[in-house]
Design an enzyme around this catalytic site. Sequence first.
Site, mmCIF file in Angstrom:
data_model
loop_
_atom_site.group_PDB
_atom_site.id
_atom_site.type_symbol
_atom_site.label_atom_id
_atom_site.label_comp_id
_atom_site.label_asym_id
_atom_site.label_seq_id
_atom_site.Cartn_x
_atom_site.Cartn_y
_atom_site.Cartn_z
ATOM 1 N N THR A 65 -72.409 97.655 -21.344
ATOM 2 C CA THR A 65 -71.832 96.312 -21.472
ATOM 3 C C THR A 65 -70.521 96.347 -22.249
ATOM 4 O O THR A 65 -70.332 97.205 -23.116
ATOM 5 C CB THR A 65 -72.829 95.388 -22.202
ATOM 6 O OG1 THR A 65 -72.154 94.196 -22.615
ATOM 7 C CG2 THR A 65 -73.433 96.034 -23.440
ATOM 8 N N ASP A 66 -69.652 95.376 -21.979
ATOM 9 C CA ASP A 66 -68.400 95.273 -22.756
ATOM 10 C C ASP A 66 -68.682 94.911 -24.219
ATOM 11 O O ASP A 66 -67.810 95.073 -25.072
ATOM 12 C CB ASP A 66 -67.441 94.263 -22.117
ATOM 13 C CG ASP A 66 -67.969 92.835 -22.089
ATOM 14 O OD1 ASP A 66 -69.161 92.615 -22.382
ATOM 15 O OD2 ASP A 66 -67.180 91.918 -21.760
ATOM 16 N N GLU A 67 -69.909 94.438 -24.509
ATOM 17 C CA GLU A 67 -70.211 94.037 -25.897
ATOM 18 C C GLU A 67 -70.197 95.218 -26.857
ATOM 19 O O GLU A 67 -70.127 95.027 -28.071
ATOM 20 C CB GLU A 67 -71.558 93.314 -25.970
ATOM 21 C CG GLU A 67 -71.530 92.023 -25.207
ATOM 22 C CD GLU A 67 -72.603 91.010 -25.607
ATOM 23 O OE1 GLU A 67 -73.267 91.200 -26.630
ATOM 24 O OE2 GLU A 67 -72.747 90.032 -24.861
ATOM 25 N N TYR A 93 -78.301 93.729 -30.283
ATOM 26 C CA TYR A 93 -78.285 94.071 -28.848
ATOM 27 C C TYR A 93 -77.121 95.021 -28.547
ATOM 28 O O TYR A 93 -77.302 96.106 -27.965
ATOM 29 C CB TYR A 93 -78.165 92.801 -27.993
ATOM 30 C CG TYR A 93 -77.678 93.073 -26.579
ATOM 31 C CD1 TYR A 93 -78.503 93.724 -25.658
ATOM 32 C CD2 TYR A 93 -76.384 92.724 -26.168
ATOM 33 C CE1 TYR A 93 -78.054 94.006 -24.369
ATOM 34 C CE2 TYR A 93 -75.934 92.997 -24.889
ATOM 35 C CZ TYR A 93 -76.770 93.637 -23.993
ATOM 36 O OH TYR A 93 -76.322 93.921 -22.722
ATOM 37 N N LYS A 114 -77.056 99.019 -27.303
ATOM 38 C CA LYS A 114 -76.412 99.504 -26.072
ATOM 39 C C LYS A 114 -75.369 100.580 -26.409
ATOM 40 O O LYS A 114 -75.226 101.565 -25.676
ATOM 41 C CB LYS A 114 -75.739 98.338 -25.312
ATOM 42 C CG LYS A 114 -76.691 97.287 -24.763
ATOM 43 C CD LYS A 114 -77.622 97.787 -23.664
ATOM 44 C CE LYS A 114 -76.933 98.090 -22.357
ATOM 45 N NZ LYS A 114 -77.908 98.427 -21.280
HETATM 46 P P1 NAD Z 1 -82.535 91.056 -17.567
HETATM 47 O O1 NAD Z 1 -83.013 90.745 -18.946
HETATM 48 O O2 NAD Z 1 -82.415 89.969 -16.573
HETATM 49 O O3 NAD Z 1 -83.479 92.188 -16.919
HETATM 50 C C1 NAD Z 1 -83.934 93.288 -17.639
HETATM 51 C C2 NAD Z 1 -85.063 93.939 -16.830
HETATM 52 O O4 NAD Z 1 -85.489 95.098 -17.540
HETATM 53 C C3 NAD Z 1 -86.308 93.049 -16.677
HETATM 54 O O5 NAD Z 1 -86.761 93.092 -15.352
HETATM 55 C C4 NAD Z 1 -87.312 93.658 -17.625
HETATM 56 O O6 NAD Z 1 -88.666 93.475 -17.217
HETATM 57 C C5 NAD Z 1 -86.909 95.123 -17.576
HETATM 58 N N1 NAD Z 1 -87.330 95.857 -18.781
HETATM 59 C C6 NAD Z 1 -87.160 95.488 -20.081
HETATM 60 N N2 NAD Z 1 -87.678 96.409 -20.908
HETATM 61 C C7 NAD Z 1 -88.183 97.393 -20.105
HETATM 62 C C8 NAD Z 1 -88.814 98.636 -20.363
HETATM 63 N N3 NAD Z 1 -89.069 99.044 -21.620
HETATM 64 N N4 NAD Z 1 -89.178 99.397 -19.322
HETATM 65 C C9 NAD Z 1 -88.953 98.992 -18.041
HETATM 66 N N5 NAD Z 1 -88.366 97.828 -17.742
HETATM 67 C C10 NAD Z 1 -87.967 97.040 -18.763
HETATM 68 O O7 NAD Z 1 -81.154 91.807 -17.781
HETATM 69 P P2 NAD Z 1 -79.818 91.747 -16.910
HETATM 70 O O8 NAD Z 1 -78.979 90.619 -17.363
HETATM 71 O O9 NAD Z 1 -80.158 91.905 -15.483
HETATM 72 O O10 NAD Z 1 -79.104 93.084 -17.429
HETATM 73 C C11 NAD Z 1 -79.387 94.335 -16.813
HETATM 74 C C12 NAD Z 1 -78.571 95.417 -17.491
HETATM 75 O O11 NAD Z 1 -77.186 95.118 -17.391
HETATM 76 C C13 NAD Z 1 -78.861 95.562 -18.982
HETATM 77 O O12 NAD Z 1 -78.863 96.927 -19.287
HETATM 78 C C14 NAD Z 1 -77.714 94.853 -19.664
HETATM 79 O O13 NAD Z 1 -77.458 95.427 -20.920
HETATM 80 C C15 NAD Z 1 -76.595 95.123 -18.680
HETATM 81 N N6 NAD Z 1 -75.516 94.120 -18.626
HETATM 82 C C16 NAD Z 1 -75.800 92.798 -18.443
HETATM 83 C C17 NAD Z 1 -74.759 91.881 -18.324
HETATM 84 C C18 NAD Z 1 -75.016 90.418 -18.094
HETATM 85 O O14 NAD Z 1 -74.075 89.639 -18.108
HETATM 86 N N7 NAD Z 1 -76.246 89.988 -17.851
HETATM 87 C C19 NAD Z 1 -73.431 92.335 -18.409
HETATM 88 C C20 NAD Z 1 -73.180 93.697 -18.619
HETATM 89 C C21 NAD Z 1 -74.230 94.582 -18.706
HETATM 90 O O1 DAU Z 2 -70.621 90.611 -22.017
HETATM 91 C C1 DAU Z 2 -71.751 91.132 -21.364
HETATM 92 C C2 DAU Z 2 -72.995 90.516 -21.975
HETATM 93 O O2 DAU Z 2 -73.046 89.168 -21.522
HETATM 94 C C3 DAU Z 2 -74.268 91.259 -21.581
HETATM 95 O O3 DAU Z 2 -74.234 92.550 -22.120
HETATM 96 C C4 DAU Z 2 -75.510 90.520 -22.102
HETATM 97 O O4 DAU Z 2 -76.686 91.151 -21.625
HETATM 98 C C5 DAU Z 2 -75.469 89.092 -21.575
HETATM 99 O O5 DAU Z 2 -76.559 88.370 -22.130
HETATM 100 C C6 DAU Z 2 -74.151 88.424 -21.952
HETATM 101 O O6 DAU Z 2 -74.075 88.216 -23.404
HETATM 102 P P1 DAU Z 2 -73.515 86.852 -24.020
HETATM 103 O O7 DAU Z 2 -74.050 86.720 -25.379
HETATM 104 O O8 DAU Z 2 -72.046 86.748 -23.845
HETATM 105 O O9 DAU Z 2 -74.228 85.811 -22.977
HETATM 106 P P2 DAU Z 2 -74.924 84.398 -23.207
HETATM 107 O O10 DAU Z 2 -75.153 83.807 -21.852
HETATM 108 O O11 DAU Z 2 -76.071 84.484 -24.147
HETATM 109 O O12 DAU Z 2 -73.783 83.564 -23.933
HETATM 110 C C7 DAU Z 2 -72.517 83.376 -23.324
HETATM 111 C C8 DAU Z 2 -71.658 82.603 -24.325
HETATM 112 O O13 DAU Z 2 -72.177 81.261 -24.414
HETATM 113 C C9 DAU Z 2 -71.714 83.144 -25.736
HETATM 114 O O14 DAU Z 2 -70.451 82.946 -26.345
HETATM 115 C C10 DAU Z 2 -72.758 82.294 -26.436
HETATM 116 C C11 DAU Z 2 -72.597 80.954 -25.750
HETATM 117 N N1 DAU Z 2 -73.806 80.125 -25.602
HETATM 118 C C12 DAU Z 2 -74.913 80.708 -25.075
HETATM 119 C C13 DAU Z 2 -76.060 79.980 -24.879
HETATM 120 C C14 DAU Z 2 -77.308 80.606 -24.319
HETATM 121 C C15 DAU Z 2 -73.775 78.793 -25.927
HETATM 122 O O15 DAU Z 2 -72.750 78.248 -26.400
HETATM 123 N N2 DAU Z 2 -74.907 78.051 -25.718
HETATM 124 C C16 DAU Z 2 -76.061 78.592 -25.227
HETATM 125 O O16 DAU Z 2 -77.067 77.866 -25.099
#
Ligand code: NAD
Ligand code: DAU
Length: 344
Positions: free
Chosen positions: A124-126, A149, A153
Amino acid sequence: MRILVTGGAGFIGSNFIRYFLRRYPETTLINVDLLTYAGNVANMEGFTAYPGYRFLHADINDREKLEPYFAAGLDAVVNFAAESHVDRSIEAPLVFARTNINGTLNLLALAQQYGVKRFLQISTDEVYGALGPEGLFTEESPLAPNSPYAASKAGADLLVLAFYKTYGLPVLITRCSNNYGPYQFPEKLIPLAIINAVRDEPVPLYGDGQQVRDWIHVDDHCRALERVLRDGRPGTVYNIGGRCERTNREVVRLILDLLGKPEDLIRYVADRPGHDRRYGVAVDKIRAELGWEAAIPFAEGLAQTVGWYLKHRQWWEAILSGAYMEFYKRNYGYRLGKTEHKDR
Ligand code: NAD
Ligand code: DAU
């Protein structure tokens, strides 16, 4: 081709498997997922129509369950499995280390032992921390994670690179910005805002709502991952981003607008501790080396996503009625009750 994908019952993992099986229907694809609160059987709809698809209900830490699949030989491992929500990592960080760090290490050790040909770590970019008003994250930006988190990562990324340097395991890392699209769990900003607005419930914005995220449609992300998996250079990192920076306030306003809902649904609530102010991702490397860039305009992708949540009410109502609401009510109620203030 035989690939093992982890976390394929989650948001991005399930979109990736759908995308991948459509393009490569002959693949043998093993989906390993623990089905945590974020894993959803409904996300895997249609997968079993592909003869090479297998589901393994397992923890990525479970060496015994996973070993036979590695021992049978794998062309690739794609590791999506993670605890993915920043707010949860603030409340309960231990499981983040267990899954995101230890789980990745377990997969790496198996991959190294059984000679997996490519190991793609979905990061992730985080991991880069937060930006000020100027500049973008590049692959050379220092790791400076702020939340538990993000730190977990970053830890995983370092282990992945160590396996390249120490054992020559052909690893790849992608670091993507904020995804949106179908099947995203409604704890994340966009689905949460859509669902609350549909139900005429308040939409919480943390702090002043001026934090910036770089949004990318999940389909664009999946396309990038396929490019990296096939042609990326082992031992290197690829940033992925939408080049679409928006404040949270702008995003929520757009959603309310698409749904024809009033802006007074917005509630400014207590800020997230350690909240990263801005993310913005440079994509020059993946564009130059692999010819990829995001193609779905935000206005179009967001409208399509709002449409998906409107059409799939049953999907999210099932989630809202489940255990996940415990966490949500506790946090959301706390924030609203104690810190609500007027829109500015
Ligand atoms: P998500 O939370 O929707 O899904 C995570 C999945 O992993 C779930 O199906 C969960 O059951 C499974 N899981 C959790 N712990 C596990 C374990 N110990 N063993 C096996 N399975 C397990 O997450 P997402 O948003 O789809 O993110 C997927 C990946 O992409 C993550 O690695 C996250 O860090 C990365 N990522 C997410 C975003 C985003 O914006 N959502 C952006 C950049 C990177
Ligand atoms: O940048 C990539 C990341 O993006 C991934 O690695 C993470 O898995 C994914 O959860 C996401 O992280 P963020 O913290 O940026 O996503 P989130 O949707 O939780 O929040 C997006 C922005 O909105 C953040 O600045 C927090 C804010 N927020 C979030 C929620 C849930 C609010 O203001 N209100 C809310 O209720």
